[in-house]
Design a protein around this motif. Structure first.
Motif, mmCIF file in Angstrom:
data_model
loop_
_atom_site.group_PDB
_atom_site.id
_atom_site.type_symbol
_atom_site.label_atom_id
_atom_site.label_comp_id
_atom_site.label_asym_id
_atom_site.label_seq_id
_atom_site.Cartn_x
_atom_site.Cartn_y
_atom_site.Cartn_z
ATOM 1 N N THR A 77 -35.274 6.965 -69.029
ATOM 2 C CA THR A 77 -34.713 8.282 -68.725
ATOM 3 C C THR A 77 -33.205 8.209 -68.559
ATOM 4 O OG1 THR A 77 -36.770 8.929 -67.624
ATOM 5 C CG2 THR A 77 -34.805 10.229 -67.132
ATOM 6 N N LYS A 78 -32.746 7.176 -67.820
ATOM 7 C CA LYS A 78 -31.299 7.007 -67.613
ATOM 8 C C LYS A 78 -30.575 6.811 -68.944
ATOM 9 C CE LYS A 78 -29.785 2.903 -66.421
ATOM 10 N NZ LYS A 78 -28.792 2.502 -67.442
ATOM 11 N N ASP A 79 -31.137 5.955 -69.803
ATOM 12 C CA ASP A 79 -30.494 5.685 -71.091
ATOM 13 C C ASP A 79 -30.498 6.905 -71.992
ATOM 14 O OD1 ASP A 79 -30.024 3.144 -70.249
ATOM 15 O OD2 ASP A 79 -31.625 2.200 -71.391
ATOM 16 N N ASN A 80 -31.579 7.682 -71.948
ATOM 17 C CA ASN A 80 -31.616 8.915 -72.742
ATOM 18 C C ASN A 80 -30.534 9.891 -72.282
ATOM 19 O OD1 ASN A 80 -33.622 8.694 -74.768
ATOM 20 N ND2 ASN A 80 -35.247 8.875 -73.240
ATOM 21 N N GLN A 81 -30.336 9.980 -70.972
ATOM 22 C CA GLN A 81 -29.293 10.861 -70.446
ATOM 23 C C GLN A 81 -27.909 10.383 -70.897
ATOM 24 O OE1 GLN A 81 -30.022 10.793 -66.229
ATOM 25 N NE2 GLN A 81 -31.547 12.429 -66.304
ATOM 26 N N GLU A 82 -27.688 9.060 -70.861
ATOM 27 C CA GLU A 82 -26.405 8.515 -71.290
ATOM 28 C C GLU A 82 -26.171 8.775 -72.776
ATOM 29 O OE1 GLU A 82 -26.212 4.415 -70.249
ATOM 30 O OE2 GLU A 82 -25.924 4.796 -68.108
ATOM 31 N N THR A 83 -27.233 8.642 -73.578
ATOM 32 C CA THR A 83 -27.115 8.917 -75.012
ATOM 33 C C THR A 83 -26.747 10.366 -75.253
ATOM 34 O OG1 THR A 83 -28.702 7.185 -75.615
ATOM 35 C CG2 THR A 83 -28.367 8.964 -77.202
ATOM 36 N N ASN A 84 -27.444 11.290 -74.587
ATOM 37 C CA ASN A 84 -27.158 12.715 -74.764
ATOM 38 C C ASN A 84 -25.747 13.057 -74.300
ATOM 39 O OD1 ASN A 84 -29.733 13.178 -75.783
ATOM 40 N ND2 ASN A 84 -30.594 13.667 -73.768
ATOM 41 N N GLN A 85 -25.346 12.450 -73.197
ATOM 42 C CA GLN A 85 -24.004 12.692 -72.674
ATOM 43 C C GLN A 85 -22.946 12.207 -73.659
ATOM 44 O OE1 GLN A 85 -22.519 10.340 -69.218
ATOM 45 N NE2 GLN A 85 -22.321 12.310 -68.188
ATOM 46 N N LEU A 86 -23.170 11.034 -74.255
ATOM 47 C CA LEU A 86 -22.223 10.478 -75.218
ATOM 48 C C LEU A 86 -22.121 11.367 -76.455
ATOM 49 C CD1 LEU A 86 -20.417 8.094 -76.199
ATOM 50 C CD2 LEU A 86 -22.493 7.082 -77.156
ATOM 51 N N LEU A 87 -23.275 11.742 -77.018
ATOM 52 C CA LEU A 87 -23.273 12.533 -78.247
ATOM 53 C C LEU A 87 -22.718 13.936 -78.003
ATOM 54 C CD1 LEU A 87 -26.726 11.510 -79.796
ATOM 55 C CD2 LEU A 87 -24.466 10.544 -80.227
ATOM 56 N N ASP A 88 -23.068 14.541 -76.871
ATOM 57 C CA ASP A 88 -22.537 15.876 -76.561
ATOM 58 C C ASP A 88 -21.023 15.820 -76.374
ATOM 59 O OD1 ASP A 88 -25.078 16.876 -76.672
ATOM 60 O OD2 ASP A 88 -25.383 16.956 -74.503
ATOM 61 N N GLY A 89 -20.554 14.742 -75.741
ATOM 62 C CA GLY A 89 -19.111 14.591 -75.548
ATOM 63 C C GLY A 89 -18.368 14.459 -76.862
ATOM 64 N N VAL A 90 -18.909 13.660 -77.782
ATOM 65 C CA VAL A 90 -18.275 13.499 -79.094
ATOM 66 C C VAL A 90 -18.286 14.826 -79.852
ATOM 67 C CG1 VAL A 90 -18.402 12.338 -81.326
ATOM 68 C CG2 VAL A 90 -18.839 11.046 -79.243
ATOM 69 N N LEU A 91 -19.412 15.535 -79.808
ATOM 70 C CA LEU A 91 -19.513 16.820 -80.508
ATOM 71 C C LEU A 91 -18.481 17.826 -80.007
ATOM 72 C CD1 LEU A 91 -23.379 17.334 -80.860
ATOM 73 C CD2 LEU A 91 -21.718 17.251 -82.721
ATOM 74 N N SER A 92 -18.202 17.787 -78.705
ATOM 75 C CA SER A 92 -17.244 18.748 -78.142
ATOM 76 C C SER A 92 -15.817 18.486 -78.610
ATOM 77 C CB SER A 92 -17.294 18.719 -76.611
ATOM 78 O OG SER A 92 -16.805 17.487 -76.117
ATOM 79 N N THR A 93 -15.552 17.287 -79.145
ATOM 80 C CA THR A 93 -14.203 16.965 -79.620
ATOM 81 C C THR A 93 -14.009 17.261 -81.093
ATOM 82 O OG1 THR A 93 -14.731 14.665 -80.270
ATOM 83 C CG2 THR A 93 -14.129 15.067 -77.962
#
Length: 909
Positions: free
Chosen positions: A822-838
């Motif tokens: 669960t923690k790793d999935n959250q980190e993955t989503n956070q990383l991808l969402d952050g990149v998408l926002s840029t």
């Protein structure tokens, strides 16, 4: 633009449309509009040039060259901006986050006694009135999204005749209007939203720097450093060329004047013939000079182009950095700050006589240098994101990234109907299977889903693997590397995409780019100067004040030499007095919690720009600011200040390293101060490991702690000093007392849940135990990887910590190996969402346009919609009766349902 008035189309000229409408847009959008309008003109048989450019129709080459000498970037986008500014009927409002327009206007109008004002100035209106009367130019800087109504008469050019003079009313005053008056407005905001009532009063211009414009600037800087004689000659040629062009223009004007003023036969006018003859000779001489200068300039440009690789690479780095502001408003960096680091890196990088080797040295040094400087101002969650942006940006610049693959990695594609049944529903989710099918359309992944269908057992090994990013893929798919391999990991095990990204960065950039430097206040101070504020960007639980005061004592700036104040209501004037006094005396001022004093921030911005200047400021003066992230924090301070974050690092290894490289453990006097040195070092390592453990468990959510507690550095430091004191004062180690103080008081004082307190004491018993004291190879968790290192000097502990893995297994925390899914999935989503926002909303390359994607998605949704209900059949089967009130409700709901879907279909079409 095509305006339909009845049946007759009215087509405006392309240059007028550009000046009127496209100033606020980006270079790509302007180019697209130009091309579409050009095609439209050709379709409507409107006469137009084969290759339209604004500079060829409205541009004056002499004026353009003068603008470029004054600091206007040489790319066509910036040239168009200059043309629009001087051809628009409205005064220009320039969106200028990098300060390019400010620099250009100030240099261009310097000889005309330019007045520079801000809306925060007390006398800005008086200055404006004087300049309007005298006809001198005015630059209004740093405006926000609203302009004061008192400026409306100026913006709308509301003049009127009074006693034969042209006048304007500003406020209650009527003043004479001089037609030589020029008004320029700039904003430092990156993406301002101006309401129509503002946008219609000004000519909005987008002065965001372009890659080509930045490359030319950076190329000039590197050549000036490496080949100063070449750059000096280039600049001299530019000035000579501008002077020659100006002289030619004057000759042309003179000839036209002679021809127009001559009466009768011009051959009988001796003076006119003499002027024409001398003009012809002079024009010929200048033209010959221009030809020679052009050949020389081309030779210089060919030599300069050898260093273009440095400029292109550095330009990519700047645009990667500028994207970070989309993630967090505090991540603002100015172009001048970037150029300062660029020049410093060129000077400090390894020298070489070989140009190719020298270029490689500059590129490597500057990339790592900029990474370290940016990382110290980022929160932990964004450091890997920045590394990925940097890596992908550099690879895109070299043409090594396929946009379709990159976009799929970030989004997983558009979820349309999947006609292929899931071959392993018991372990492979429908979402993962759909992504596998969609990924098979990507380059290098053709046939993936068919292979998965036929070899489902082999692919299940990848799914079950504890380290899928390190595992071999079945058959020939194991040859996949780079981004294509990450796509496969995303499809099967998205929870392990973060370590896959780390491997990708290491393979392309090196290990250093996934190991951000630890917080070092001394290093940050070394890079600062008296005119740039040092800004602590706070996170929950972080308080840099104690460390800052200790650092001040180390530099003999403690006591009365450092004044601190927590900002709030009524504290602004006190802070201003502190700064004014410290500037003269060379002391430090610490302004805490700037986010609580948003109304005073414009005053602080004015102080930083006008009061804290090199001429008036003592070299020892420093202004320290602390603030939580806030979109109200002044952009100019953020861009020119030195930003730092002081969060706990991410991971056991980084946390241990941070503890050992920070005060007091890094102080050799403290580290070697105990008489029971071996026991002291064991407790020291055990406590720092415990500190890292309790902080990292927060990432596991309710599995780690029932309530997330803000353990911080003060808990560690007081516990360290207590261990030292008890070891010195007691012959036997008072283990029970130490356990009580650390577990119940220092760390336990924050714990409110009884189960969490029990867990805390259980974890502490691993480190505060007789086994740790007596055994040589004491293991801190299951396995042999984590243990108390053998007693030795300080450096042996640092080396041991560096040998630990970057990512720790959950067993280190006493959790099951599946606890981090669960923690790793959250980190993955956070990383991808952050990149998408840029990223920009429109993808380039072979990717589909946004409109095509929306159309496909709409068609897929429409194909799945149920048919409309047959209202007549429902009425016959369930007639409206007094005894059956639900029949009435049913009929009304069916009518609403049918109407709702009809509306949706109408919108989609």
């Amino acid at each position: 633009m095509l305006l339909n008035t009845g049946d007759v189309p009215n087509i405006f000229p392309a240059d007028e449309r550009l000046v009127s409408y496209l100033g606020a847009f980006t270079v790509d959008f302007r180019t697209t509009c130009e091309e579409e309008w050009h095609i439209l003109c050709q379709d409507k048989k409107v006469p137009c040039s084969a290759d339209f450019t604004l500079s060829s129709t409205l541009g004056n080459q002499v004026a353009i060259r003068a603008w470029q000498i004054a600091g206007l970037p040489v790319d066509s986008f910036s040239t168009d901006n200059g043309i629009i500014a001087f051809n628009s009927r409205r005064w220009p409002l320039m969106i200028d986050p990098q300060g390019q327009a400010n620099k250009w206007v100030k240099n261009m109008e310097k000889a005309n006694k330019l007045a520079v004002i801000k809306l925060s100035d007390n006398n800005y209106l008086r200055t404006l009135e004087q300049c309007i009367q005298c006809g001198t130019p005015v630059l209004l800087e740093n405006v926000g999204e609203d302009l004061h109504p008192v400026l409306d008469p100026i913006l709308l050019k509301q003049t009127f005749k009074q006693k034969g003079m042209e006048c304007m009313k500003i406020g209650e005053n009527i003043i004479e209007y001089n037609n030589d008056f020029m008004f320029y407005i700039t904003t430092g905001m990156r993406n301002p939203h101006y309401l129509p009532e503002v946008a219609t009063k000004v000519c909005l211009l987008n002065f965001m720097i372009t890659p080509q414009g930045l490359q030319d600037q950076l190329l000039g800087l590197v050549v000036a450093k490496e080949r100063p004689e070449l750059e000096e000659k280039k600049n001299q040629l530019i000035l000579e060329s501008a002077a020659n062009s100006k002289q030619l223009k004057e000759i042309e004007d003179k000839i036209l004047e002679v021809l127009s003023s001559s009466e009768g036969n011009i051959l009988e006018d001796e003076a006119a013939v003499k002027i024409l003859s001398s003009s012809k000779v002079l024009s010929k001489e200048i033209s010959e000079k221009q030809k020679i200068a052009s050949v020389t300039e081309k030779e210089i440009d060919d030599t300069r182009s050898g260093y273009r690789a440095v400029a292109e690479h550095s330009s990519i780095l700047f645009f990667c950095i500028s994207q970070l502001a989309n993630i967090e408003p505090m991540y603002q960096y100015s172009l001048s700050w970037f150029i300062h680091l660029y020049s410093y890196s060129i000077s400090e990088s390894p020298k070489s006589e070989d140009v190719t080797e020298r270029i490689n040295n500059i590129v490597k040094h500057f990339t790592l240098f900029i990474y370290k400087n940016i990382c110290r101002s980022l929160f932990e969650k964004d450091k890997l994101l920045f590394s990925l942006l940097l890596t992908v940006g550099i690879m895109q610049g070299m043409g090594q990234i396929d946009d379709q693959v990159w976009h799929f990695l970030l989004t997983g594609g558009i979820a349309l109907d999947n006609p292929y049944p899931n071959p392993a529903v018991e372990w492979l989710s429908d979402k993962c299977w759909s992504e596998i099918v969609r990924s098979s359309k990507l380059p290098n992944l053709d046939g993936l889903f068919e292979h998965v269908q036929e070899n489902i057992t082999e692919w299940k090994k990848l799914y079950d693997s504890g380290m899928p990013h390190k595992s071999q893929l079945p058959d020939h798919w194991n040859q996949l590397d780079g981004m294509a391999r990450m796509v496969v990991i995303r499809c099967f095990r998205p929870d392990k995409l973060v370590p896959a990204v780390q491997d990708f960065i290491v393979a392309n950039m090196g290990q250093a780019f996934i190991e951000p430097p630890t917080f070092d206040l001394a290093e940050s101070y070394k890079d600062s100067n008296c005119c740039s504020p040092l800004i602590f960007v706070l996170s929950p639980g972080s308080d840099p004040t104690a460390g800052l005061l200790k650092f001040a004592d180390d530099l003999d700036m403690g006591g009365n030499m450092t004044q601190t104040i927590s900002l709030g209501q009524g504290q602004g004037p006190i802070a201003s007095d502190m700064i004014n006094k410290a500037i003269k005396e060379g002391t430090w001022v610490v302004l805490q919690n700037c986010h609580l004093a948003t109304s005073w921030m414009p005053t602080l911005e004015r102080i930083c720009e006008e009061t804290i200047t090199p001429d008036l400021t003592h070299s020892n003066f420093r202004l320290w600011l602390t603030s939580y992230p806030s979109d109200k924090f002044p952009v100019s301070i953020l861009q020119n200040g030195l930003k730092m974050t002081n969060e706990p690092p991410k991971g056991i290894r980084a946390n241990l390293l941070r503890s050992y490289q920070s005060h007091p453990i890094s102080d050799s006097d403290f580290f070697e101060s105990s008489s029971k040195q071996e026991i002291w070092q064991k407790f020291l390592f055990g406590l720092t490991f415990f500190h890292a453990l309790v902080q990292e468990r927060r990432n596991f959510g309710p599995l780690g702690w029932n309530i997330p507690y803000e353990f911080n550095e003060s808990d560690l430091k007081i516990s360290l000093r207590q261990i030292h004191m008890f070891l010195e004062e007691y012959a036997e180690v008072p283990l029970a007392a130490l356990t009580y103080l650390t577990g119940e008081c220092n760390y336990g004082g924050r714990v409110t849940d009884d189960k969490d307190r029990r867990l805390l004491l259980s974890l502490l018993s691993i480190f505060y135990s007789w086994e740790l004291i007596e055994r040589e190879d004491y293991r801190l968790c299951e396995g042999d990887q984590y243990c108390v290192p053998p007693h030795g000097p300080y450096q042996t502990y640092i080396d041991y910590i560096r040998s630990l893995p970057i990512l720790a297994d959950p067993c280190v925390f006493g959790l099951h190996s599946n606890a981090d899914i669960t923690k790793d999935n959250q980190e993955t989503n956070q990383l991808l969402d952050g990149v998408l926002s840029t990223l920009p909303r429109q993808m380039g390359g072979g990717a589909k346009s946004p409109q095509e994607v929306v159309n496909e998605l709409a068609e897929d949704i429409l194909s799945k919609l149920p048919a409309d209900f047959d209202i007549q059949m429902v009425i016959e089967q369930y007639p409206v009766m007094y005894e059956e009130s639900m029949n009435t409700v049913l009929r009304q709901e069916i009518i609403r349902f049918n109407r709702y879907w009809c509306t949706l279909i109408g919108y989609s079409q």
